[in-house]
Design an enzyme around this catalytic site. Structure first.
Site, PDB file in Angstrom:
ATOM      1  N   GLU A 391      50.416   5.055 -12.465  1.00 10.99           N
ATOM      2  CA  GLU A 391      51.403   4.123 -11.935  1.00 10.99           C
ATOM      3  C   GLU A 391      52.814   4.511 -12.350  1.00 10.99           C
ATOM      4  O   GLU A 391      53.759   4.430 -11.540  1.00 10.99           O
ATOM      5  CB  GLU A 391      51.086   2.696 -12.391  1.00 10.99           C
ATOM      6  CG  GLU A 391      49.730   2.176 -11.972  1.00 10.99           C
ATOM      7  CD  GLU A 391      49.481   2.272 -10.478  1.00 10.99           C
ATOM      8  OE1 GLU A 391      50.462   2.380  -9.705  1.00 10.99           O
ATOM      9  OE2 GLU A 391      48.316   2.257 -10.069  1.00 10.99           O
ATOM     10  N   HIS A 482      45.183   7.304   0.072  1.00 11.32           N
ATOM     11  CA  HIS A 482      44.251   7.401  -1.049  1.00 11.32           C
ATOM     12  C   HIS A 482      43.020   8.218  -0.676  1.00 11.32           C
ATOM     13  O   HIS A 482      42.504   9.002  -1.480  1.00 11.32           O
ATOM     14  CB  HIS A 482      43.810   6.005  -1.498  1.00 11.32           C
ATOM     15  CG  HIS A 482      44.913   5.151  -2.040  1.00 11.32           C
ATOM     16  ND1 HIS A 482      45.647   4.323  -1.235  1.00 11.32           N
ATOM     17  CD2 HIS A 482      45.409   5.013  -3.291  1.00 11.32           C
ATOM     18  CE1 HIS A 482      46.555   3.695  -1.971  1.00 11.32           C
ATOM     19  NE2 HIS A 482      46.439   4.102  -3.219  1.00 11.32           N
TER      20      HIS A 482
END
Length: 900
Positions: A391, A482
Site C-alpha cells: 500500500e 489485479h
C-alpha cells in the site's frame, strides 16, 4: 473487491488512448536494434504519436540548470523528438544517489493538461560537463482539440452528477471540479474533470466532454476531499521524540517510537525519521469516514504512559506503526528516497476501520494515507509487512509514474506494489529469495492454515501474456489491474531471484522514478527496466538476464499476435464509449478514431479499403448508429449551438452523399435510432416517457400514439414493420409487452401481453429483434432469476416458440440479441465472480443458434477474452468488440467456431 486494491475501479467508459492510424513517421516505425547484442533498444517509436517513446544511448552536452537544459536539448532536435517544448511544464526534477537527474515534464495542449502526457529527460554530470543520456515518454503530436469549453460550467456539473445512479446521491453529493483536461484520444477530447463525493458510497471521478456535455469517462475512486485535516499531515506543535512499548497483534511487546505531548501523555507519532509517521485507530468507524478526510479532532493512538495497552495490538496499530517505519527505511537506505512523496512528507496510517460496522477485509492507499481493515478469522491487515509495503508503494508510484488505473498501466501499478511489498518483507525479515514464502503476498494474515493457502497473490505463479493474460474490459477489475498484475510482477521477481537483490531493487525503482509514465503498458515497462539497467551500469550479460525474465513471461513486442485469436481484426484499440457497432450487407458503422479524426465511420466487413468518415466535423458527438447496409442513421449530441442539442442524421455509407438532418430538439431526449431503406424511426422522450417517432420517405417524423403512462424501448425497424417493447406500471408490477406496428397500414398488428409461459408467473420482455419474418425477444422471469428464454413469433402474434430455454447452460442473462435471417447471436456471462476466481473462460462469450430453432448453441469464436457488443450481418457473420488482447478491437467472423 479484491484485497490490496487502490480503488474499486469500475469504469463507465474505458480506453483512453486509441487510434485507427498511428501518426508515426517512417523513420520511427520500429524500435532501432541495440548495438553489439545489447538488449536495450536505441529507439522505441510512439504507438499513437510522432514522438518517440524512448531514445537511449545519448551523450550530448546540455549545460545549465537541469530543466532549462532539458528543454533546450528537446528544442535543438525537433526532427528527433517531434516535441514542442512550449507545451511542456516541469513537474519536478529528481536526483538519484549516483548524481543522475531526471526532469519530468507534463504536456499541456493550449495550456490544458493532457491526461498521461509526460516526457522525461535524463541527465548526468555537472555544470558545463552535464550531458543528456536518454529521453522519452508519452507526448501526443496529433492533438487538435479545442481548449475552451462550449458547454457552461453548470451544465458540465449537472452532467457529472447525472452519472450517479441514485437520486439521493445526486442530491447530496459534494462536487469537486478539478478543471479541464485533454483526453489524448486521436485528435484529443477536451473534458472537465470532477470528483463526486456521494454520501452513501465511494467517491467517483467523472470526465465530461466539454464540447457536448456527455460523460466520456467515469470510475469509482478513493480520492479524498480537498481539505485534509491538519492532524493527518503534520504533528502538533510541541511534540517531543520519545520511546515506549506496545503489544503487537501476535501478543509480543515491542519497542516503538512515540511522541510525548506538551501537556502529558504519548501518541503513535514517530519523529525520528525525515518523514513524520503517525498511526490512528478508527475504533471500528466506517472506512468512508477516513477515505474522504481525517475526521475533525482525530489524533494518533494515545496513552497516558509510554507503555501502550492491549488495544494497540488487537487493532493492528502497533504493527502498522512499526511497519511504516520499516518501509520508510527501505526506500531511504536502499533507494535514496526521502519518504513516499520523495519530499519527506508525512506517512499516515489508519487501522481498525469497518464497512458499516461489519468486518472490512481490505487495505488501500487513498492517495494520502494507508487505511487498513480487519478480516474475519484473520489478523489485522497491517500485521502483514508485505501488505503494508504494498500500500505504501502505491504512494511512491503516485509521486513518480502515477499510472492510470486501467488495463496494463493499472496492472503495472499493482505489480510494482507487489514487488516492493515482498522486497521490503524479505529484506527486513531476512528471508532468503529461495524460501517458499518469499514470493507470497499476504501469507501472514491467517492464524491457521498454510502460507500458500492464505496468500492473496504469489509472484512465482509463472503466468505469461500468451497463456494467461485476462482479456477483460473496464467492467471487471478495471481491465484486470489485479488479475493481470503477476504477469509483470512475476518478471520483476524473477529478476530479483537471478540478480543481486539490491541491484534488482535499484533497477525497478530507477525504471519507476526515471522512465515510466502514466499510460505505459507491459512492453514499455520492459524497455524502461532495461534502459534503467544501462544507467546503473549492468553488464550485457546482466541485461540479457533481465530481458530473459521478461521473455519468460511473454512480455515482448507483439505478444498480442501470439495469443491465438480466430477472429479477423477490423479496427484496433476502439474507444468503447458510445461505440457499439452496427452491421448490414457486408458493412459496419460505429464511432471510432480514424484518419479524419474522431467521428462516425463506415467500413467493409471483409476488411478491404479505408474506413470512411460519415459525420461532419462540427464539435459534436456523433454515435448511436444504425445501418441498413446502404445508409447510416445516427444521433448527434452537444455542441455550441443550443438549437442542435439533439439531432438525428443520415448519410450514405459511401461517404460521398449528403449528410441530412431528420429531426432536432433541445427539449427531448432522443434514443434508439433505426433505419430501413427510406424509413427511419427513433424514440423521443420528455418527463421519462419515450414515444416512437417514424419518418417515411424522407418526410418529417411523426409521433406514434401511445396510451397515457405507456413508454417504448428496444425499437426495431425492418421489412415494413416497426417494433418496440411497450412499458407501463400496473400497481407494483412493471408490464413489458412486445408490440408490432405495420408501416403500410399505420396500425398496431400484434401485441404479446401473455409472453410468459403458463404457470411461470410474471416476466419481463427485453432485447426485441426482427429477422427472417420473425419477431424475437428475451423473456426474463420477474423473480430475480438470472437466465432468460429466447422467444420467437410470427408478426401476427401466432406461433410463439422458444428458441433457447432458460434451462440451457448458455441461456443469456441480458440482451441485446443480434439477429440475421439465419441466426441469433447472444452473449452469455457470469453474474458474479466464479468460485474458482476469474478466468478467461468465465468472461462474456458470444453464442449462436439457428433462427429456425432446433440447433444447439455454438460458440461464435474461440477468442479467449471477453466478447461484447455483437452486431449480426447476413447469414452467420457477426462483428463485435473483443478484449482478448487487452484492448477493445473490432473483429468479425463468418461462421461459428463451434466447440472450443
Amino acid at each position: 473487491m479484491p484485497r490490496l486494491s487502490r480503488s474499486a475501479r469500475t469504469w463507465a467508459v474505458a480506453t483512453v488512448v486509441a487510434a485507427l492510424a498511428p501518426a508515426v513517421p517512417p523513420a520511427l516505425a520500429a524500435a532501432a536494434p541495440a548495438p553489439d547484442g545489447d538488449p536495450v533498444p536505441a529507439l522505441v517509436a510512439g504507438l499513437d504519436t510522432a514522438a518517440p517513446q524512448l531514445v537511449t544511448g545519448l551523450s550530448e552536452p546540455a549545460p545549465g540548470e537541469p530543466a532549462a537544459a532539458a528543454l533546450a536539448h528537446l528544442a535543438a532536435h525537433p526532427d528527433r523528438y517531434r516535441v514542442d517544448p512550449g507545451e511542456l511544464t516541469e513537474l519536478g526534477t529528481t536526483e538519484g544517489p549516483d548524481g543522475r537527474r531526471t526532469v519530468r515534464f507534463e504536456q499541456r495542449h493550449g495550456g490544458v493538461p493532457v491526461l498521461g502526457g509526460q516526457y522525461l529527460v535524463r541527465l548526468t554530470g555537472q555544470g558545463a560537463e552535464q550531458t543528456v543520456e536518454s529521453a522519452g515518454g508519452r507526448y501526443f503530436t496529433a492533438l487538435t482539440a479545442p481548449t475552451a469549453a462550449a458547454v457552461s460550467a453548470e451544465e458540465l456539473r449537472r452532467a457529472a452528477l447525472g452519472d450517479l445512479d441514485d437520486a439521493r446521491d445526486r442530491a447530496g453529493a459534494g462536487v469537486e471540479d478539478l478543471g479541464p483536461v485533454v483526453l489524448p484520444d486521436g485528435p484529443g477530447l477536451l473534458a472537465e474533470r470532477f470528483v463526486l463525493h456521494p454520501a452513501s458510497g465511494r467517491a467517483r471521478e467523472v470526465f465530461v466532454d466539454a464540447t457536448t456535455g456527455a460523460v466520456v469517462l467515469a470510475h469509482d475512486t478513493r480520492a479524498p476531499r480537498p481539505e485534509p485535516a491538519a492532524a493527518a499531515t503534520a504533528p502538533d506543535e510541541g511534540l517531543q521524540p520519545a520511546t515506549g512499548t506496545a503489544p503487537e497483534a501476535h501478543g509480543r511487546t515491542v519497542a516503538v517510537n512515540l511522541a510525548r505531548r506538551p501537556g502529558g501523555g504519548y501518541q503513535f507519532t514517530d519523529l525520528t525519521r525525515s518523514s513524520v509517521i503517525s498511526t490512528y485507530d478508527a475504533a471500528g468507524a466506517d472506512f468512508l469516514d477516513y477515505q474522504r478526510r481525517m475526521p475533525a479532532g482525530a489524533v494518533p493512538l494515545s496513552s497516558a504512559t509510554p507503555d501502550f495497552p492491549a488495544v494497540a495490538g488487537s487493532s493492528g496499530a502497533t504493527d502498522a506503526h512499526v511497519n511504516a517505519g520499516l518501509v520508510h527505511d527501505f526506500f531511504r537506505d536502499r533507494l535514496g528516497r526521502n519518504g513516499l512523496d520523495g519530499k519527506g512528507g508525512a506517512i499516515v496510517s489508519v487501522v481498525n476501520v469497518t464497512d458499516l460496522g461489519t468486518p472490512f477485509p481490505n487495505a488501500f492507499w487513498d492517495k494520502t494515507k494507508m487505511v487498513y481493515g480487519n478480516g474475519p478469522g484473520q489478523y489485522p491487515f497491517p500485521v502483514a509487512l508485505d501488505v503494508a509495503a504494498h500500500e505504501m508503494t502505491h504512494g511512491v508510484v503516485q509521486n513518480t509514474a502515477d499510472f492510470f488505473d486501467l488495463g496494463q498501466p493499472g496492472a503495472m501499478n499493482e505489480a510494482i506494489a507487489d514487488y516492493f511489498g515482498n522486497a521490503v518483507e524479505v529484506t527486513a525479515r531476512g528471508i532468503a529469495m529461495d524460501d517458499p514464502t518469499a514470493p507470497l503476498l499476504g501469507e501472514s494474515l491467517c492464524p491457521t492454515g498454510t502460507p500458500q493457502a492464505c496468500a492473496e497473490r504469489r509472484l512465482d505463479d509463472r503466468r505469461t501474456t500468451v497463456a494467461d493474460f485476462l482479456g477483460t474490459r473496464h467492467e471487471l477489475d478495471a481491465g484486470g489491474v489485479h488479475l493481470n498484475a503477476t504477469i509483470f510482477g512475476g518478471a520483476l521477481w524473477d529478476i530479483r531471484r537471478t540478480l543481486d537483490p539490491l541491484i534488482a531493487d535499484r533497477l525497478v525503482y530507477r525504471a519507476l522514478a526515471d522512465y515510466l509514465t502514466p499510460l505505459d503498458d507491459f512492453v514499455a515497462g520492459r524497455n524502461a527496466v532495461l534502459a534503467a539497467g544501462r544507467d546503473l551500469g549492468l553488464t550485457k550479460r546482466q541485461l540479457r538476464t533481465v530481458a530473459a525474465a521478461f521473455d519468460a513471461h511473454g512480455i515482448k513486442e507483439g505478444w498480442q499476435k501470439r495469443i491465438g485469436i480466430d477472429s479477423r481484426t477490423l479496427l484496433r484499440d476502439v474507444t468503447t464509449g458510445m461505440a457499439a457497432p452496427a452491421a448490414a450487407r457486408g458493412r459496419w458503422v460505429m464511432r471510432a478514431n480514424g484518419p479524419a479524426g474522431t467521428g462516425l465511420y463506415a467500413g467493409a466487413l471483409d476488411g478491404r479499403g479505408t474506413p470512411v468518415r460519415l459525420s461532419p466535423e462540427d464539435g459534436r458527438t456523433h454515435s448511436w448508429a444504425a445501418t441498413d447496409g446502404t445508409n447510416a442513421a445516427w444521433l448527434a449530441k452537444g455542441g455550441s449551438d443550443p438549437r442542435a442539442a439533439q439531432e438525428v442524421m443520415t448519410a450514405p455509407l459511401s461517404g460521398t452523399g449528403p449528410v441530412r438532418s431528420v429531426f432536432r430538439s433541445t427539449t427531448e431526449q432522443v434514443n434508439a435510432v433505426r433505419i430501413s431503406g427510406a424509413d427511419l424511426a427513433f424514440t423521443a422522450s420528455s418527463n421519462g416517457r419515450a414515444v416512437p417517432h417514424l419518418s417515411r420517405g424522407g418526410g418529417a417524423p411523426v409521433a406514434l400514439p401511445l396510451p397515457e403512462g405507456h413508454s417504448a424501448t428496444d425499437l426495431v425497424l425492418r421489412d415494413g414493420l416497426l417494433g418496440w417493447i411497450e412499458i407501463w406500471q400496473e400497481g407494483e408490477r412493471l408490464v413489458t409487452v412486445p408490440t408490432l406496428y405495420s408501416l403500410a397500414t399505420g396500425t398496431v398488428t400484434a401485441r404479446f401481453p401473455e409472453h410468459a409461459p403458463a404457470g411461470s408467473g410474471p416476466s419481463l420482455a427485453v432485447a426485441l429483434a426482427l429477422a427472417g419474418g420473425r419477431l424475437l425477444w428475451l423473456d426474463l422471469p420477474d423473480d430475480h432469476a438470472v437466465r432468460g428464454t429466447i422467444r420467437s413469433a410470427a408478426p401476427d402474434g401466432s406461433g410463439v416458440v422458444d428458441l433457447l430455454s432458460a434451462d440451457s447452460p448458455q441461456a443469456p442473462r441480458t440482451g441485446p440479441l443480434a439477429v440475421s435471417d439465419q441466426a441469433v447471436t447472444f452473449r452469455y456471462e457470469n453474474e458474479r465472480k466464479p468460485a474458482g476466481g476469474w478466468t478467461n473462460a468465465a468472461l462474456p462469450k458470444l453464442w449462436q443458434i439457428p433462427l429456425a430453432g432446433g440447433g444447439a448453441p455454438q460458440r461464435v469464436s474461440c477468442d479467449r477474452g471477453g466478447q461484447y457488443e455483437a452486431a449480426a450481418d447476413e447469414g452467420t457473420r457477426v462483428v463485435w468488440l473483443d478484449a482478448t488482447a487487452g484492448t477493445n478491437d473490432l473483429v468479425v467472423r463468418e461462421r461459428p467456431a463451434g466447440g472450443c
